[in-house]
Design a protein around this motif. Structure first.
Motif, PDB file in Angstrom:
ATOM      1  N   THR A 177       0.825  -1.209   0.000  1.00 37.44           N
ATOM      2  CA  THR A 177       0.000   0.000   0.000  1.00 37.44           C
ATOM      3  C   THR A 177       0.861   1.261   0.000  1.00 37.44           C
ATOM      4  OG1 THR A 177      -1.713  -1.207   1.216  1.00 37.44           O
ATOM      5  CG2 THR A 177      -1.850   1.200   1.213  1.00 37.44           C
ATOM      6  N   PHE A 180       2.292   1.857  -3.544  1.00 38.22           N
ATOM      7  CA  PHE A 180       1.323   2.417  -4.484  1.00 38.22           C
ATOM      8  C   PHE A 180       1.050   3.885  -4.192  1.00 38.22           C
ATOM      9  CE2 PHE A 180       0.076  -2.044  -5.378  1.00 38.22           C
ATOM     10  CZ  PHE A 180       0.175  -1.978  -6.762  1.00 38.22           C
ATOM     11  N   LEU A 183       4.154   6.035  -5.281  1.00 39.40           N
ATOM     12  CA  LEU A 183       4.581   5.991  -6.685  1.00 39.40           C
ATOM     13  C   LEU A 183       4.370   7.310  -7.419  1.00 39.40           C
ATOM     14  CD1 LEU A 183       5.830   4.181  -8.807  1.00 39.40           C
ATOM     15  CD2 LEU A 183       3.547   3.384  -9.414  1.00 39.40           C
TER      16      LEU A 183
END
Length: 227
Positions: A177, A180, A183
């Motif tokens: 998590t 992501f 990113l």
């Protein structure tokens, strides 16, 4: 809507029907059955070598009476390692993260070892509750402590397997998590986090194999005391 991280440990449902039975039976399809041919393929040969080596290492310290458990403990080892490994794949469910299931394995097998000891060698089985050379004033206290430790064994077996797998899955989901989320904000940090996630996944694969081995090894040690 943000889902709880613990939702991954809930038994999956389809049309209101629990799919845990499917999660339990599916791993057996991945183990090829031996054929009647004289020469097996590489996969069957590797599988046979692994089972033979594991069984030899597990039952080498046991006497002849404990060798009757070879089939059930080897099958349990293969089952646990299959379920633990498959649980690391995406969109899968790990049944061994459920304490109720692990206790369902631990309690009957532990109780069987205790009953075998009480039937075959009751004096030695009861002698484990009182170490030799104990001072007389400490005898009642030590008997109570050893009895409690005896009944804690199945709980320790189930909780150890559940806690290790649950902690590893949670940590993988937390780091994934974070990767992501980072990113689009900090790509370099996200790549480093992804590298950590990859290394953690390799570690979790090792944990899944080791915990299955430890579960069966402890059962064999309990059996060794009672045969």
């Amino acid at each position: 809507m943000t889902l709880s991280f613990f939702d991954q440990f809930m038994s999956p449902l389809y049309l209101g029907i629990p799919l845990i039975a499917l999660a339990l039976t599916l791993p057996w399809l991945l183990w090829p059955a031996p054929s009647a041919r004289w020469l097996n393929n590489r996969l069957l040969t590797l599988q046979g070598w692994f089972i033979n080596r594991f069984t030899y290492q597990l039952f080498m310290p046991l006497n002849q009476g404990g060798h009757k458990w070879a089939m059930i403990l080897t099958s349990l080892m293969l089952f646990l390692i299959s379920v633990n490994m498959l649980g690391l794949l995406p969109y899968t469910f790990t049944p061994t993260t459920q304490l109720s299931m692990n206790m369902g394995f631990a309690v009957p097998l532990w109780l069987a070892t205790v009953l075998i000891g009480l039937r075959n060698q009751p004096t030695a089985a009861l002698g484990h509750l009182l170490p030799e050379g104990t001072p007389v004033p400490l005898i009642p206290v030590l008997i109570i402590i050893e009895t409690i430790s005896l009944f804690i064994r199945p709980l320790a077996l189930g909780v150890r397997l559940t806690a290790n797998l649950t902690a590893g899955h949670l940590l993988i989901q937390l780091i994934a998590t974070a990767a992501f989320v980072l990113l689009p904000l900090m790509p370099t940090v996200a790549i480093l986090t992804g590298t950590v996630l990859f290394l953690l996944t390799i570690l979790e694969i090792a944990v899944a194999m080791i915990q299955a081995y430890v579960f069966v090894l402890l059962l064999s040690l309990y059996l060794q005391e009672n045969v």
